[in-house]
Design an enzyme around this catalytic site. Structure first.
Site, PDB file in Angstrom:
ATOM      1  N   HIS A  99      -5.968 -10.737  10.242  1.00  0.00           N
ATOM      2  CA  HIS A  99      -5.855 -11.759  11.293  1.00  0.00           C
ATOM      3  C   HIS A  99      -6.607 -11.349  12.554  1.00  0.00           C
ATOM      4  O   HIS A  99      -6.354 -11.885  13.626  1.00  0.00           O
ATOM      5  CB  HIS A  99      -4.389 -11.978  11.657  1.00  0.00           C
ATOM      6  N   HIS A 142      -2.378 -16.793   5.935  1.00  0.00           N
ATOM      7  CA  HIS A 142      -2.503 -15.768   4.902  1.00  0.00           C
ATOM      8  C   HIS A 142      -3.288 -16.261   3.709  1.00  0.00           C
ATOM      9  O   HIS A 142      -3.094 -15.792   2.595  1.00  0.00           O
ATOM     10  CB  HIS A 142      -1.119 -15.300   4.443  1.00  0.00           C
TER      11      HIS A 142
END
Ligand code: ADP
Ligand code: ADP
Ligand code: MG
Ligand code: MG
Ligand code: MG
Ligand code: MG
Lengths: 220, 333, 333, 220
Positions: free
Chosen positions: B57, B219
């Site tokens: 991320h 994700h």
């Protein structure tokens, strides 16, 4: 004859082998309804378990499972790490310092493991999680033990029930864990955690059958 | 899969090592277990902020370690929450005695690992408060899920709570500020492509040329539903409308508008989305007082974006404006 | 092609409009012809910096308009240099009387359009000096090409010359600083994928799963040669070695190391490249005094990166460190 | 009879049509060895030319070409914008205020256009640029004019030579413009600028043939 520390270490070694062999398969299952990491995480975790066993060979089955719990807790991560970590820790606590485990003790340890997962994850049967493998496995193990099966028989029953339970997650809509975000789209895929639970319990049965064969006990 | 990596298993280690080398003036990188702390931490008397989560991320979270934001970041494997044995020493490393806030994105794995770590840190005598970020409106907040996910809004929580900690707020006060941000921020995202987790080697999902995923997390997981490709303006409405609905933004209210790239979408396209989002807010009479546009909470190289809206008040605006000096967010110093 | 756009023909207009809305505190956007100027320009007594080029390289150039960097940016169509009728009014809008520097990346189109614009601005009484950026070592600087291209190093030229202008240097002095940066910066890039120009609708080139392009520019054009995919460390050597060779970096010298993403590569991978690049420099005894890692000079959503090395001296370091406040680069204020 | 302003506006209109029709083809050529924008830029530029002609209809061929030059310069961008802009501007200057253009004047205007491109771009024959279409076209035009051809014949000769010249760029290695960065890899692809030059000169010939037909003059 009951199961000894050799069974426990064999179990963990066969588990590591199973996670390595099924790594891609578990990743694929997780890719469909999760984030593609379950196989990788379990493989990494059980490699750490092997290393831990190597560094300090345990003296009792409980000690072996406790070492595994610590390694899983610190190396798996994600949802599965704390859940399996708790499962193995509760099983270890349930076994205590026993050096030999009979069928009843074994079934009780499996139940403790499952209860640990429930305590942490709050999943119910049918939520499409590893509980859907654990709970039928525990039920089958307890039934087998009550019916007079030996530890090998208990684990055989548990493994088979876990496998059936894992397969039964296919049509379910997930209500816990990452797959729950998919809603209806989670149906039609097997839950990766249920699949890994089935593999781990199958490894337990194989280790028991192997120990039994070695010590000359009839596995059936 | 083509990636600028050496070995899928060393991606996080090498990336964090490089990050530490590039920002040696701001952070220290600890290895084995891996975590990143603000240079000079613990800061005497200051409440410390620790966040973490799966890698992939970036710049979240390590990119937000520094003055006015996080004191430590704990990166897990790609898309895998970190473990207690990383979180505990990171927590200990930054505690000045004033206590530590764990900022946790609401995912089962993150919650469980941070929960365990907090328990054990408490047992070691550290005061720990956890704040759960769950800003994703794509997930209905019902009994039948693990609750709303924490997504783009996390960076706003970290910035604003970090400013509160930096000005000397108490543990409870900082936690209160963070929870105030969580209550007032909502996010929704879209993917135009999946992303490839290095160890998986294949895309998280495949989309046809004319399909997009609405309501994705961060994700690489599929979203809530798949629809036919649309123009940027239409997609912007699809993301922003539920966000505004859920927040109940009314005419006259002040907001921060955050258009976040998922990693593989050009900045120019994020501005096209920003344009329409700002227009929609203007049409509703809301005032866009602050804005943020860029790749801050990503899913590897996924193409897509998320839109977050934070309802501002004078205090939140002042905390947003407070100086910050981290690798990925910096102003006022 | 899937993009967060409405219409390929309105991409630049809408993106720049959104950019202007998001950064209304820093810039003014002029339309028809389109260009971006620093809020409050012209700054009395200050030499003005104007740059521009095809769109698709965001944040370059508009993202670098602001205090301590550019006074105006002139975006062309995607990968198409802007035209004199944009450059001339942009130049006029920011000239305080102290003169204007055109920072031009060395491409035939950019050179010709800025040349024409400079001539016409001069005719209108504005002092204009042009500085050509040609940092790409992939292109041999021979009679048989249009000369080296201007690529990643451009952002370093803009930052450092911008600081010189901000401190009050004369037109000649700022041009001298800019040229000093150009002389001391070299870059080389790699692509793992092509990119898709919106109006073309198909990728600029197709690479097999195991192929990469070495020596690319920033317009999605193929590179100098195609090789089999390698690990990040090997690729880093392939890019950095010729850069260091060409610059003649010796032990003891101080450098700025800039790992630039082409737009579609995750930040985490850029740090893996940075790690190896910093190691190589350390092995050679060079000192990495400053660093920059991120997507600054992009090719839409291309996957890949470029590595730039700038030889520093005390003056360049001080100018690099000087405060800057633009949408995409900000520190010290 | 010489060519008038009607020819010039027809030429520009047919050019716009050609650029629109061949937009994708020119983009494709540029994609192979450049940056995929040539067709888009030329199309946009000639649409601007049309608008300019609409807004202020020119009185002479020179005025038409000058208006086109300004539109191309301000709307095409890239390398082609200033190069074509200069070409049309020089041609316009060469034509001056003439209202009718004979073959010699026409050939001279084409030469002026070509010289403008060379002055700006410094390309030589064989560098794989639009010059490889312009120069054979100018040579053929001058030869035709010297041989007594009428304007239609001059433009026919120019267009044909430009087309041959553009095709002849296929095997060349580029030494100017963006394609030069590719080195040897630029061989095997047609130069987009040479291709667009051929299209524009073909449009000039077609416009002339059309005007000739309209005014009843024999085109051959
Ligand atoms: N609340 C829960 N209770 C029991 N099991 C859970 C729960 N949440 C997730 N799981 C199990 O964890 C598995 C996913 O593990 P893993 O992929 O390693 O973690 P993550 O979801 O964090 O990526 C699921 O397939 C499911 O079996
Ligand atoms: N120096 C030059 N002299 C003549 N023609 C050139 C020169 N450089 C480029 N060209 C022509 O310009 C064409 C490219 O135009 P275009 O794609 O519109 O511009 P850009 O290369 O800036 O993207 C080439 O195909 C070539 O014919
Ligand atoms: Mg997972
Ligand atoms: Mg995970
Ligand atoms: Mg171009
Ligand atoms: Mg081109």
């Amino acid at each position: 004859m009951g199961l000894t520390v050799d069974w426990a270490t064999d179990w963990l070694k066969l588990s590591a082998k199973a996670m390595e062999e099924h790594r891609v398969e578990l990743i694929e299952l997780d890719r469909a309804i999760g984030d593609s990491d379950h196989g990788e995480n379990m493989d990494r975790g059980f490699q750490a378990v092997l290393q831990k066993l190597d560094e300090a060979p345990p003296e009792t089955p409980g000690a072996a499972l406790k070492a595994a719990a610590m390694a899983l807790m610190s190396k798996v991560g994600g949802a599965a790490g704390p859940l399996y970590g708790t499962a193995y820790l509760r099983a270890a606590t349930s076994l205590g310092d026993a050096t030999e485990i009979d069928a009843e003790t074994l079934a009780a340890a499996l139940a403790a493991a499952r209860d640990g997962v429930v305590a942490r994850g709050k999943a119910e049967l049918g939520d499409k999680t590893m509980i859907d493998a654990w709970t039928p496995a525990v039920d089958a193990a307890q039934k087998a033990a009550a019916g007079g099966a030996d530890p090998v028989g208990v684990l055989e029953a548990a493994a088979e029930a876990a496998e059936t339970g894992a397969m039964a997650t296919d049509p379910l809509v997930a209500r816990k864990g990452r797959a729950s975000y998919l809603g209806e789209r989670s149906a039609g895929h097997r839950d990766p955690g249920a699949a890994s639970t089935a593999l781990l319990l199958r490894a337990a049965a194989a280790a028991a059958a192997g120990s039994a064969a070695e010590t000359g006990t009839d596995a059936v | 899969m083509k990636k600028l990596i050496n070995d899928p298993r060393s991606v996080v280690d090498e990336s964090v090592e490089g990050f530490g080398m590039a920002h040696a003036d701001l952070v220290d990188v600890h290895t084995d277990p891996i975590f990143v702390v603000r240079k000079g931490a613990p800061v005497a008397g200051k409440v410390a902020l620790v966040s973490g989560g799966g890698s992939g991320h970036e710049p979240l979270h390590a990119g937000f370690v520094g003055h006015g934001m996080l004191d430590a970041a704990v990166p897990g494997a790609v898309f895998t929450s970190p473990t207690p044995d990383q979180i505990i020493p990171a927590t200990a490393a930054v505690d000045s005695g004033a206590g530590v806030i764990h900022i946790v994105k609401n995912y089962t794995g993150d919650v469980l690992n941070f929960e365990t770590a907090a328990e054990m840190a408490q047992a070691e005598g550290i005061s720990v408060r956890s704040v759960l970020v769950n800003d994703d409106v794509a997930v209905e907040d019902s009994l039948y899920t693990a609750g709303r996910r924490g997504v783009g809004g996390t960076v706003l929580v970290e910035k604003i709570a970090g400013a509160a900690a930096e000005r000397g707020d108490s543990l409870e006060a900082v936690a209160g500020v963070a929870e105030g941000v969580v209550r007032n921020v909502r996010t929704m995202g879209v993917a135009l492509s999946g992303c490839t987790v290095p160890h998986a080697g294949v895309p998280s999902f495949e989309l046809a040329e004319d399909e997009i995923e609405i309501g994705i997390g961060i994700h690489g997981e599929p979203g809530r539903h798949r629809i036919a490709m649309e123009g940027a303006d239409a997609i912007t409405s699809r993301l922003l409308d539920p966000v505004l609905e859920d927040l109940g933004i009314k005419a006259g209210e002040e907001v921060l508008l955050f258009v976040n790239g998922m990693g593989g979408t050009p900045l120019s396209e994020l501005y096209i989305v920003y344009r329409r989002a700002a227009q929609i807010l203007a049409e509703r009479g809301a005032k866009v007082e602050r804005s943020l546009v860029g790749n801050y909470v990503t899913s590897l190289e996924m193409q897509g974006c998320s839109i977050s809206v934070l309802r501002l008040d004078d205090e939140l605006t002042a905390l947003w404006d407070a100086p910050v000096h981290t690798p990925a967010l910096r102003w006022g110093m």
